[in-house]
Structure formats: structure tokens, C-alpha cells
Design a protein around this motif. Structure first.
Motif, PDB file in Angstrom:
ATOM      1  N   VAL A  83      39.381 -66.874  32.693  1.00  0.00           N
ATOM      2  CA  VAL A  83      38.856 -66.312  31.402  1.00  0.00           C
ATOM      3  C   VAL A  83      39.193 -65.040  31.009  1.00  0.00           C
ATOM      4  O   VAL A  83      38.781 -64.023  32.017  1.00  0.00           O
ATOM      5  N   TRP A  84      39.915 -64.702  29.951  1.00  0.00           N
ATOM      6  CA  TRP A  84      39.976 -63.180  29.718  1.00  0.00           C
ATOM      7  C   TRP A  84      39.254 -62.961  28.200  1.00  0.00           C
ATOM      8  O   TRP A  84      39.701 -63.868  27.538  1.00  0.00           O
ATOM      9  N   THR A  85      38.646 -61.936  28.244  1.00  0.00           N
ATOM     10  CA  THR A  85      37.769 -61.478  26.949  1.00  0.00           C
ATOM     11  C   THR A  85      38.334 -60.046  26.568  1.00  0.00           C
ATOM     12  O   THR A  85      37.991 -59.240  27.440  1.00  0.00           O
ATOM     13  N   PHE A  86      38.708 -59.810  25.310  1.00  0.00           N
ATOM     14  CA  PHE A  86      38.933 -58.455  24.823  1.00  0.00           C
ATOM     15  C   PHE A  86      38.061 -58.163  23.923  1.00  0.00           C
ATOM     16  O   PHE A  86      38.112 -58.887  22.610  1.00  0.00           O
ATOM     17  N   ASN A  87      37.499 -57.045  23.926  1.00  0.00           N
ATOM     18  CA  ASN A  87      36.576 -56.555  22.823  1.00  0.00           C
ATOM     19  C   ASN A  87      37.055 -55.407  22.469  1.00  0.00           C
ATOM     20  O   ASN A  87      36.895 -54.210  23.069  1.00  0.00           O
ATOM     21  N   ASP A  88      37.469 -55.095  21.327  1.00  0.00           N
ATOM     22  CA  ASP A  88      38.007 -54.051  20.556  1.00  0.00           C
ATOM     23  C   ASP A  88      36.792 -53.247  19.932  1.00  0.00           C
ATOM     24  O   ASP A  88      36.347 -53.755  19.135  1.00  0.00           O
ATOM     25  N   THR A  89      36.467 -51.993  20.409  1.00  0.00           N
ATOM     26  CA  THR A  89      35.283 -51.403  19.878  1.00  0.00           C
ATOM     27  C   THR A  89      35.707 -49.725  19.771  1.00  0.00           C
ATOM     28  O   THR A  89      36.638 -49.338  19.908  1.00  0.00           O
ATOM     29  N   ARG A  90      34.859 -49.357  18.680  1.00  0.00           N
ATOM     30  CA  ARG A  90      35.000 -48.017  18.093  1.00  0.00           C
ATOM     31  C   ARG A  90      33.587 -47.325  17.930  1.00  0.00           C
ATOM     32  O   ARG A  90      32.777 -47.645  17.661  1.00  0.00           O
ATOM     33  N   ALA A  91      33.805 -46.054  18.329  1.00  0.00           N
ATOM     34  CA  ALA A  91      32.552 -45.309  18.457  1.00  0.00           C
ATOM     35  C   ALA A  91      32.184 -45.009  16.766  1.00  0.00           C
ATOM     36  O   ALA A  91      32.998 -45.106  16.013  1.00  0.00           O
ATOM     37  N   PRO A  92      30.788 -44.667  16.590  1.00  0.00           N
ATOM     38  CA  PRO A  92      30.514 -44.402  15.045  1.00  0.00           C
ATOM     39  C   PRO A  92      30.957 -43.393  14.750  1.00  0.00           C
ATOM     40  O   PRO A  92      31.351 -42.356  15.612  1.00  0.00           O
ATOM     41  N   GLU A  93      30.753 -43.072  13.350  1.00  0.00           N
ATOM     42  CA  GLU A  93      31.208 -41.864  12.698  1.00  0.00           C
ATOM     43  C   GLU A  93      30.167 -40.848  13.346  1.00  0.00           C
ATOM     44  O   GLU A  93      29.015 -41.158  13.355  1.00  0.00           O
ATOM     45  N   ASN A  94      30.823 -39.600  13.239  1.00  0.00           N
ATOM     46  CA  ASN A  94      29.812 -38.302  13.679  1.00  0.00           C
ATOM     47  C   ASN A  94      29.663 -38.175  15.242  1.00  0.00           C
ATOM     48  O   ASN A  94      28.691 -37.536  15.371  1.00  0.00           O
ATOM     49  N   GLY A  96      31.737 -37.736  19.183  1.00  0.00           N
ATOM     50  CA  GLY A  96      32.615 -37.439  19.593  1.00  0.00           C
ATOM     51  C   GLY A  96      33.723 -38.431  20.286  1.00  0.00           C
ATOM     52  O   GLY A  96      34.888 -38.356  20.418  1.00  0.00           O
ATOM     53  N   MET A  97      32.794 -39.604  20.783  1.00  0.00           N
ATOM     54  CA  MET A  97      33.882 -40.555  21.099  1.00  0.00           C
ATOM     55  C   MET A  97      34.702 -41.131  19.980  1.00  0.00           C
ATOM     56  O   MET A  97      35.625 -41.981  20.418  1.00  0.00           O
ATOM     57  N   ARG A  98      34.565 -41.091  18.843  1.00  0.00           N
ATOM     58  CA  ARG A  98      35.277 -41.487  17.905  1.00  0.00           C
ATOM     59  C   ARG A  98      36.902 -41.198  17.882  1.00  0.00           C
ATOM     60  O   ARG A  98      37.740 -41.723  17.632  1.00  0.00           O
ATOM     61  N   LEU A  99      36.940 -39.872  18.529  1.00  0.00           N
ATOM     62  CA  LEU A  99      38.308 -39.453  18.479  1.00  0.00           C
ATOM     63  C   LEU A  99      39.216 -40.444  19.614  1.00  0.00           C
ATOM     64  O   LEU A  99      40.308 -40.216  19.381  1.00  0.00           O
ATOM     65  N   ARG A 100      38.659 -41.247  20.231  1.00  0.00           N
ATOM     66  CA  ARG A 100      39.312 -42.052  21.191  1.00  0.00           C
ATOM     67  C   ARG A 100      40.080 -43.357  20.384  1.00  0.00           C
ATOM     68  O   ARG A 100      40.785 -44.193  20.989  1.00  0.00           O
ATOM     69  N   GLY A 101      39.391 -43.537  19.238  1.00  0.00           N
ATOM     70  CA  GLY A 101      39.950 -44.589  18.174  1.00  0.00           C
ATOM     71  C   GLY A 101      39.427 -45.987  18.643  1.00  0.00           C
ATOM     72  O   GLY A 101      38.210 -45.826  19.385  1.00  0.00           O
ATOM     73  N   THR A 102      40.019 -46.709  18.616  1.00  0.00           N
ATOM     74  CA  THR A 102      39.703 -48.269  19.191  1.00  0.00           C
ATOM     75  C   THR A 102      39.774 -48.396  20.664  1.00  0.00           C
ATOM     76  O   THR A 102      40.971 -48.055  21.018  1.00  0.00           O
ATOM     77  N   ILE A 103      39.003 -48.821  21.330  1.00  0.00           N
ATOM     78  CA  ILE A 103      38.900 -48.965  22.839  1.00  0.00           C
ATOM     79  C   ILE A 103      38.813 -50.482  23.147  1.00  0.00           C
ATOM     80  O   ILE A 103      38.273 -51.144  22.541  1.00  0.00           O
ATOM     81  N   THR A 104      39.802 -50.865  23.823  1.00  0.00           N
ATOM     82  CA  THR A 104      40.003 -52.421  24.168  1.00  0.00           C
ATOM     83  C   THR A 104      39.123 -52.517  25.632  1.00  0.00           C
ATOM     84  O   THR A 104      39.620 -52.062  26.614  1.00  0.00           O
ATOM     85  N   GLU A 105      37.992 -53.142  25.486  1.00  0.00           N
ATOM     86  CA  GLU A 105      37.224 -53.499  26.712  1.00  0.00           C
ATOM     87  C   GLU A 105      37.832 -54.945  27.458  1.00  0.00           C
ATOM     88  O   GLU A 105      37.553 -55.801  26.482  1.00  0.00           O
ATOM     89  N   ARG A 106      38.188 -55.027  28.495  1.00  0.00           N
ATOM     90  CA  ARG A 106      38.909 -56.159  28.994  1.00  0.00           C
ATOM     91  C   ARG A 106      38.144 -56.658  30.099  1.00  0.00           C
ATOM     92  O   ARG A 106      37.856 -56.042  30.993  1.00  0.00           O
ATOM     93  N   PHE A 107      37.731 -58.120  29.734  1.00  0.00           N
ATOM     94  CA  PHE A 107      37.043 -58.790  31.109  1.00  0.00           C
ATOM     95  C   PHE A 107      37.699 -59.831  31.425  1.00  0.00           C
ATOM     96  O   PHE A 107      38.373 -60.444  30.836  1.00  0.00           O
ATOM     97  N   ARG A 108      37.787 -59.962  32.958  1.00  0.00           N
ATOM     98  CA  ARG A 108      38.393 -61.048  33.458  1.00  0.00           C
ATOM     99  C   ARG A 108      37.585 -61.956  34.476  1.00  0.00           C
ATOM    100  O   ARG A 108      36.920 -61.180  35.247  1.00  0.00           O
ATOM    101  N   THR A 109      37.382 -63.081  34.406  1.00  0.00           N
ATOM    102  CA  THR A 109      36.506 -64.090  35.230  1.00  0.00           C
ATOM    103  C   THR A 109      37.040 -65.014  35.580  1.00  0.00           C
ATOM    104  O   THR A 109      38.186 -65.658  34.891  1.00  0.00           O
ATOM    105  N   GLN A 151      32.236 -33.178  28.748  1.00  0.00           N
ATOM    106  CA  GLN A 151      33.277 -32.677  29.389  1.00  0.00           C
ATOM    107  C   GLN A 151      34.706 -33.042  29.142  1.00  0.00           C
ATOM    108  O   GLN A 151      35.377 -32.473  28.665  1.00  0.00           O
ATOM    109  N   SER A 152      34.824 -34.393  29.019  1.00  0.00           N
ATOM    110  CA  SER A 152      36.421 -35.022  28.694  1.00  0.00           C
ATOM    111  C   SER A 152      35.978 -36.567  27.898  1.00  0.00           C
ATOM    112  O   SER A 152      35.071 -37.080  28.156  1.00  0.00           O
ATOM    113  N   PRO A 153      36.960 -36.830  27.164  1.00  0.00           N
ATOM    114  CA  PRO A 153      36.887 -37.950  26.418  1.00  0.00           C
ATOM    115  C   PRO A 153      36.768 -39.229  27.236  1.00  0.00           C
ATOM    116  O   PRO A 153      36.292 -40.145  27.088  1.00  0.00           O
ATOM    117  N   GLY A 154      37.054 -39.302  28.796  1.00  0.00           N
ATOM    118  CA  GLY A 154      36.872 -40.166  29.589  1.00  0.00           C
ATOM    119  C   GLY A 154      35.567 -40.217  30.513  1.00  0.00           C
ATOM    120  O   GLY A 154      35.490 -40.877  31.396  1.00  0.00           O
TER     121      GLY A 154
END
Length: 163
Positions: A83-94, A96-109, A151-154
Motif C-alpha cells: 500500500v502506498w499513501t500520499f498526503n499532500d499538505t500545506r502549512a496554514p497562512e501566517n 513560517g512552514m508555509r514557505l515550503r509550499g505543498t509537502i507530500t507525506e509518503r507512507f508505504r506499508t 533554525q531551518s525549514p527542515g
């Protein structure tokens, strides 16, 4: 005591088993996020109500096979479901993590199971089953995008292994 006065119940669950014939199948499930409707509330299903879900995709590939080792006495069965699941998420407005844009969280089971059934007599059988679902994720901020960068976006990134 009347039947209506008695409390209790019986639950009988029967798992798949092998038999005197070789049998099996393969399966596929495909649900890309492009087929989703537009979310009116992109954060409604989250614990952190401010992080936005931009899309969810699920893909499954599975197979199963069963048969016998000794006709009428010893049977085997096995199945695997990747099973592969991909969740595309984005930080809320206001935040700092919003500058990363849409982040794909990938799960593999990798779900898998095996079963042996021994039937020494017509009315008696012994079964042994094994089940597992080892899972892992990519390097991403899995818990909380509603945070400011210190410290950093990551800095919030991690890998998860579970199951």
C-alpha cells in the motif's frame, strides 16, 4: 429463564485458508488525488485544524495464494498487500512552514499474512496464523505544519517506521 432474558452472543470469524486445490488472485486499487473533489474545508479531518490537506492518493497491489502440502490434511495460505499513501499538505497562512509550499507525506506499508491448517481428523483442525504490517514514511514534517521555523525549514522533518 426466557430466551429474551438471556445475555450473550457468539462471534465467529473465519480467515482464508488453503485447500485441496491451488487457488489465488491478484488485486489492484487505484485512487489518485486528481480524482478527488475540491475540498471545501481542507483541514476538517486533521488534529491540527490549521494545516491544509491539498490531496490524498492511495494505491494498493495485492496477491494471495493457497493450496495443500498433504491432501485433505495440511493446507497453506499466504497473502501480501503493498500500500502506498500520499498526503499532500500545506502549512496554514501566517506560519513560517508555509514557505515550503505543498509537502507530500509518503507512507508505504507491506501488509502480509501466512496460515497453516492441519486437519488430522474430519472434525478437528489446528491453525497457525501470522500477520504483519511494517510501514515507513519519507523524510517530512509528519506531525505539525502549524509552527514557525526556528533554525531551518527542515527542522521538523523526520522518518517514521511503525507497524
Amino acid at each position: 429463564m426466557h430466551g429474551a432474558d438471556a445475555l450473550g452472543g457468539v462471534i465467529n470469524a473465519v480467515t482464508k485458508s488453503g485447500g485441496n486445490e491451488i487457488h489465488g488472485g491478484i488485486y489492484q486499487y487505484y485512487a489518485p488525488n486528481q480524482f478527488e473533489a475540491t475540498r471545501k474545508q481542507p483541514n476538517a479531518g486533521l488534529v491540527n485544524q490549521r494545516t491544509e490537506i491539498r490531496g490524498v492518493a492511495n494505491y494498493d497491489v495485492a496477491g494471495e495464494l493457497g493450496g495443500y502440502l498433504i491432501r485433505d490434511r495440511l493446507f497453506w495460505y499466504g497473502a501480501v498487500n503493498h500500500v502506498w499513501t500520499f498526503n499532500d499538505t500545506r502549512a496554514p497562512e501566517n506560519f513560517g512552514m508555509r514557505l515550503r509550499g505543498t509537502i507530500t507525506e509518503r507512507f508505504r506499508t507491506l501488509n502480509h499474512t501466512a496460515k497453516l491448517t492441519f486437519q488430522p481428523f474430519a472434525n478437528h483442525q489446528f491453525e497457525g496464523s501470522y500477520f504483519a504490517d511494517p510501514s515507513r514514511t519519507n523524510l517530512a514534517p509528519h506531525l505539525n505544519l502549524a509552527r514557525n521555523i526556528l533554525q531551518s525549514p527542515g527542522e521538523a522533518d523526520s522518518r517514521l517506521r511503525f507497524g
